[in-house]
Design a protein around this motif. Structure first.
Motif, PDB file in Angstrom:
ATOM      1  N   LEU A 396       7.497 -11.885   5.640  1.00  0.00           N
ATOM      2  CA  LEU A 396       6.267 -13.138   6.320  1.00  0.00           C
ATOM      3  C   LEU A 396       6.831 -14.516   4.914  1.00  0.00           C
ATOM      4  CD1 LEU A 396       3.074 -11.331   6.702  1.00  0.00           C
ATOM      5  CD2 LEU A 396       4.393 -11.356   8.410  1.00  0.00           C
ATOM      6  N   ILE A 397       6.954 -14.671   3.946  1.00  0.00           N
ATOM      7  CA  ILE A 397       7.481 -15.802   3.944  1.00  0.00           C
ATOM      8  C   ILE A 397       8.711 -16.811   4.695  1.00  0.00           C
ATOM      9  CG2 ILE A 397       8.844 -16.883   1.747  1.00  0.00           C
ATOM     10  CD1 ILE A 397       7.596 -14.662   0.035  1.00  0.00           C
ATOM     11  N   PRO A 398       9.607 -15.687   5.280  1.00  0.00           N
ATOM     12  CA  PRO A 398      10.658 -16.907   5.957  1.00  0.00           C
ATOM     13  C   PRO A 398       9.666 -17.747   6.809  1.00  0.00           C
ATOM     14  CG  PRO A 398      11.743 -14.829   5.138  1.00  0.00           C
ATOM     15  CD  PRO A 398      10.007 -14.862   4.868  1.00  0.00           C
ATOM     16  N   ASN A 399       8.997 -17.270   7.501  1.00  0.00           N
ATOM     17  CA  ASN A 399       8.267 -17.455   8.653  1.00  0.00           C
ATOM     18  C   ASN A 399       7.826 -19.139   9.257  1.00  0.00           C
ATOM     19  OD1 ASN A 399       6.713 -16.873  11.714  1.00  0.00           O
ATOM     20  ND2 ASN A 399       4.851 -17.382  10.234  1.00  0.00           N
ATOM     21  N   PHE A 400       7.090 -18.842   7.388  1.00  0.00           N
ATOM     22  CA  PHE A 400       6.709 -20.148   7.491  1.00  0.00           C
ATOM     23  C   PHE A 400       7.567 -21.452   6.587  1.00  0.00           C
ATOM     24  CE2 PHE A 400       6.177 -23.571   3.776  1.00  0.00           C
ATOM     25  CZ  PHE A 400       4.974 -24.119   4.607  1.00  0.00           C
ATOM     26  N   PHE A 439      10.080  -6.553  19.991  1.00  0.00           N
ATOM     27  CA  PHE A 439       9.281  -5.079  20.353  1.00  0.00           C
ATOM     28  C   PHE A 439      10.653  -4.016  20.664  1.00  0.00           C
ATOM     29  CE2 PHE A 439       9.991  -3.104  24.840  1.00  0.00           C
ATOM     30  CZ  PHE A 439       8.580  -2.745  25.078  1.00  0.00           C
ATOM     31  N   ASN A 440      11.595  -4.778  20.033  1.00  0.00           N
ATOM     32  CA  ASN A 440      12.536  -3.905  20.128  1.00  0.00           C
ATOM     33  C   ASN A 440      13.109  -3.329  18.497  1.00  0.00           C
ATOM     34  OD1 ASN A 440      14.136  -2.896  22.896  1.00  0.00           O
ATOM     35  ND2 ASN A 440      13.621  -5.173  22.933  1.00  0.00           N
ATOM     36  N   MET A 441      11.636  -3.695  17.703  1.00  0.00           N
ATOM     37  CA  MET A 441      12.490  -2.579  16.163  1.00  0.00           C
ATOM     38  C   MET A 441      11.913  -1.550  15.610  1.00  0.00           C
ATOM     39  SD  MET A 441      10.371  -4.974  12.823  1.00  0.00           S
ATOM     40  CE  MET A 441       8.961  -4.716  14.113  1.00  0.00           C
ATOM     41  N   THR A 442      12.718  -1.056  14.777  1.00  0.00           N
ATOM     42  CA  THR A 442      12.797   0.168  15.129  1.00  0.00           C
ATOM     43  C   THR A 442      12.865   0.498  13.293  1.00  0.00           C
ATOM     44  OG1 THR A 442      15.096   0.655  14.349  1.00  0.00           O
ATOM     45  CG2 THR A 442      14.299   0.760  16.796  1.00  0.00           C
ATOM     46  N   PHE A 448      18.318  -8.469   6.218  1.00  0.00           N
ATOM     47  CA  PHE A 448      18.611  -9.166   6.704  1.00  0.00           C
ATOM     48  C   PHE A 448      17.146  -9.325   7.982  1.00  0.00           C
ATOM     49  CE2 PHE A 448      20.327 -11.832   9.347  1.00  0.00           C
ATOM     50  CZ  PHE A 448      20.818 -12.864   8.853  1.00  0.00           C
ATOM     51  N   ASP A 449      17.355  -8.535   8.930  1.00  0.00           N
ATOM     52  CA  ASP A 449      16.224  -8.149  10.328  1.00  0.00           C
ATOM     53  C   ASP A 449      15.666  -8.564   9.560  1.00  0.00           C
ATOM     54  OD1 ASP A 449      18.417  -8.424  12.041  1.00  0.00           O
ATOM     55  OD2 ASP A 449      18.270  -5.921  11.714  1.00  0.00           O
ATOM     56  N   GLN A 450      14.883  -7.971   9.070  1.00  0.00           N
ATOM     57  CA  GLN A 450      13.509  -7.691   8.369  1.00  0.00           C
ATOM     58  C   GLN A 450      12.527  -8.950   7.970  1.00  0.00           C
ATOM     59  OE1 GLN A 450      12.783  -4.529   4.857  1.00  0.00           O
ATOM     60  NE2 GLN A 450      13.633  -3.116   6.349  1.00  0.00           N
ATOM     61  N   THR A 452      14.012 -11.689   8.458  1.00  0.00           N
ATOM     62  CA  THR A 452      14.422 -13.391   9.462  1.00  0.00           C
ATOM     63  C   THR A 452      13.774 -12.760  11.182  1.00  0.00           C
ATOM     64  OG1 THR A 452      16.518 -12.171  10.665  1.00  0.00           O
ATOM     65  CG2 THR A 452      16.659 -13.677   8.400  1.00  0.00           C
ATOM     66  N   ILE A 453      13.422 -11.520  11.283  1.00  0.00           N
ATOM     67  CA  ILE A 453      12.632 -11.850  12.702  1.00  0.00           C
ATOM     68  C   ILE A 453      11.902 -11.920  13.354  1.00  0.00           C
ATOM     69  CG2 ILE A 453      11.302  -9.379  12.234  1.00  0.00           C
ATOM     70  CD1 ILE A 453      12.384  -7.105  14.243  1.00  0.00           C
ATOM     71  N   LEU A 454      10.802 -12.848  12.634  1.00  0.00           N
ATOM     72  CA  LEU A 454      10.332 -13.624  13.255  1.00  0.00           C
ATOM     73  C   LEU A 454      10.537 -15.058  12.925  1.00  0.00           C
ATOM     74  CD1 LEU A 454       7.107 -12.285  11.029  1.00  0.00           C
ATOM     75  CD2 LEU A 454       7.589 -11.866  13.042  1.00  0.00           C
ATOM     76  N   LEU A 455      11.364 -15.495  12.702  1.00  0.00           N
ATOM     77  CA  LEU A 455      12.265 -16.503  12.131  1.00  0.00           C
ATOM     78  C   LEU A 455      11.875 -17.751  14.075  1.00  0.00           C
ATOM     79  CD1 LEU A 455      14.875 -17.150   9.589  1.00  0.00           C
ATOM     80  CD2 LEU A 455      12.655 -18.257  10.070  1.00  0.00           C
ATOM     81  N   PRO A 456      12.522 -16.593  14.650  1.00  0.00           N
ATOM     82  CA  PRO A 456      13.212 -17.413  15.988  1.00  0.00           C
ATOM     83  C   PRO A 456      11.853 -17.445  16.890  1.00  0.00           C
ATOM     84  CG  PRO A 456      14.846 -15.460  16.099  1.00  0.00           C
ATOM     85  CD  PRO A 456      13.759 -15.243  14.822  1.00  0.00           C
TER      86      PRO A 456
END
Length: 596
Positions: A396-400, A439-442, A448-450, A452-456
């Protein structure tokens, strides 16, 4: 949809009125760090003795329309601010600290709940230690704008610092009752600090630069919310949990003293409050009836949303009664503001203005979606992918950083260009893309996706927070700017709560249905044993890793589908928010304080 289309007429209504809990499956809705997201919360500035009356022409400040005012310069200078640069920076820094403190207190006890509850022998009532602050903070937010119009920003800011310090002092107790009371009083102060912080900055800073300062304020608020749990745990480990509250008292006092010495608003500023009136006369102008209905309605709504599905079943008489009561109270508030009050806390007629309504709805839906995925992504990581709380926190850190870049970036863009409509369209698309990825997370997404997934979506939401605030302020003259932002933040406070509550209902229903179907298919010969497994899986996200191997896969699949249901709701609300944003009108961002 163009940002420069003709706007519907503004109001002409003066004649309408005579004279860390990763194990829980239920969202702690009131753990919302701002009751609607990071940033300051504004109230109402319309401190006029006469009834609400907006400008004669319908397109106040509209960019590119005949009659709109134009600033000769495209940049603000120090002389365009309401205070000299040194005093301005001092005051703004104190407001940033106030925002940090208010946000810190929303999360500072999250890691201490079991410690405090055990020390006070109050484990059964543990949730109220955190809920008391957040409930009062959310419910009282809309009141401070109007009160500061009447009594002045400075005195109310100082009083809020005092409330905050007194509340923290009360929390130094061995009684659960007094601790809850102290948290509630602290919430009064915290809500005022955030609300009045935004209003005061709008009194000091021209619109062209306002977004940049708001972006920085969002960062401080976000830092407070993000660091609360960590700092609370460290202080409690080394000094004891009571010092978590003791150490906040001098900080609140310092903020109050700095504001007392440095916040000297220029003559004519709406922040000075009503002039030439005695205290009794000012008191008579307070809309006590409307305030009662609004605060009561918000408290009932927030309580129902927070406890619904956990302490109170959704189909119980208690929950239904709370919902009915909230509707009655809201109806009473609307009637009072529309037909009774001469100086309403929130002039609901403003919602007839296109930009105000669309901006508020944009904020409402975006906040619903964002708070939903912020709660359920960690649940997905824990239940489906088996991550620990620490691993969740790391992701969750990158989201900040995304939120920080979005907040400041939006401010810089508006400062440079004086525009915001095209930015709204762009970041809306980015937000939808981000939530579509969630929504399409698996379970097989890359590391990397884990991370960065919240960044956009985080970047997009932080931009929306700043843009919608500025669009509201720019849509009306300065004397009405806070009442419009008060409407927006009331939408945001209810949006965060209702959004996560609705998502929780979706999540629980899907999870229970899937677990019942899948577990009974696997254990068809022992109904009671299957029911025990289902109940344990419903109660604890970590049970996935401790359940019999025969059913572990079924539990993970059930959680994945339940989270997907919540993510689908998040995606739908973001899309609705984007659709609402298309109706916002682009107004001029002035480079000086005088924009009427």
């Amino acid at each position: 949809m163009s940002g420069n289309q003709e706007e519907q007429p503004l109001l002409q209504t003066s004649t309408s009125r005579n004279t860390d809990n990763s194990h829980s499956l239920h969202p702690a809705v009131l753990r919302d760090a701002s009751s609607g997201g990071a940033g300051f919360i504004a109230g109402e500035l319309a401190a006029e003795e006469e009834s609400l009356h907006l400008p004669e022409h319908d397109n106040y400040g509209s960019v590119g329309l005949p009659g709109s005012k134009k600033d000769d310069n495209n940049k603000s200078s120090d002389s365009d601010y309401a205070l000299p640069r040194a005093k301005l920076l001092t005051v703004v820094s104190s407001l940033f600290m106030a925002a940090y403190l208010a946000a810190l207190d929303t999360t500072v006890v999250t890691t201490l709940l079991t410690v405090i509850a055990s020390d006070l022998n109050a484990v059964a009532n543990i949730s109220w230690i955190a809920t008391a602050y957040l409930l009062s903070c959310s419910a009282f937010q809309p009141l401070f704008g109007k009160l500061s119009d009447i009594f002045g920003r400075k005195i109310l800011l100082i009083l809020c610092c005092a409330f905050f310090a007194i509340g923290c002092t009360i929390c130094i107790t061995d009684s659960l009752v007094w601790l809850v009371i102290g948290r509630f009083v602290t919430g009064w102060g915290g809500s005022g600090l955030t609300t009045l912080g935004t209003i005061t900055m709008s009194d000091l800073i021209p619109l062209r630069d306002r977004g940049l300062y708001q972006g920085m304020a969002n960062i401080f608020f976000g830092l407070g919310a993000a660091s609360g749990g960590i700092l609370g745990g460290l202080v409690a480990d080394y000094l004891g949990w009571k010092y978590v509250f003791i150490l906040q008292v001098p900080l609140a006092v310092v903020v109050g003293v700095v504001i007392w010495w440095n916040l000297v608003l220029p003559e004519g500023s709406p922040g000075l409050g009503a002039h030439g009136s005695e205290f009794k006369d000012k008191l008579k102008r307070v809309d006590f009836q409307g305030s009662f209905f609004l605060v009561s309605a918000l408290m009932v709504i927030l309580t129902a949303a927070s406890l619904g599905g956990r302490e109170i079943a959704y189909d119980s008489k208690t929950f239904i009664g709370l919902v009915v009561l909230s509707i009655i109270l809201l109806a009473g508030f609307v009637y009072t503001e529309a037909y009774v009050s001469n100086e309403p806390i929130i002039p609901i007629e403003l919602l007839a203005e296109r930009t105000i309504l669309s901006s508020s709805l944009t904020n409402w839906f975006y906040t619903m979606g964002v708070f939903t995925y912020l709660y359920y992504v960690p649940i997905y990581y824990t239940s489906v992918m088996g991550f620990t709380a620490t691993q969740n926190g790391q992701r969750l850190i990158p989201n900040f950083f995304g939120v920080s870049i979005g907040s400041v970036g939006a401010g810089l863009y508006m400062k440079r260009t004086g525009r915001y409509y095209n930015l709204t369209i762009l970041v809306g698309i980015i937000s939808i893309f981000g939530v579509w990825r969630i929504f399409n997370m698996t379970p097989y997404i890359t590391i990397f996706d884990q991370f960065t997934i919240l960044l956009p979506s985080g970047l997009g939401y932080s931009c929306i927070l700043t843009v919608t605030l500025l669009s509201l302020i720019a849509a009306v003259p300065s004397k009405y700017q806070a009442c419009t932002t008060s409407i927006q933040y009331t939408f945001r406070a209810t949006g965060s709560t209702l959004g996560v509550s609705i998502a929780s209902a979706i999540f629980q229903n899907v999870l229970k249905s899937q677990l019942t179907t899948k577990i009974h298919l696997l254990i068809s010969d022992d109904w009671s044993y299957a029911e025990k497994i289902i109940n344990k899986a419903l109660e604890n996200t970590n049970y996935t890793n401790h359940a019999p191997k025969l059913v572990q896969g079924a539990i993970k699949e059930s959680y994945a589908l339940a989270c997907k249901g919540a993510f689908g709701f998040s995606l739908a609300t973001i899309v609705l928010g984007y659709a609402c944003s298309l109706f916002m009108k682009e107004h001029q961002l002035h480079t000086s304080m005088n924009r009427d």
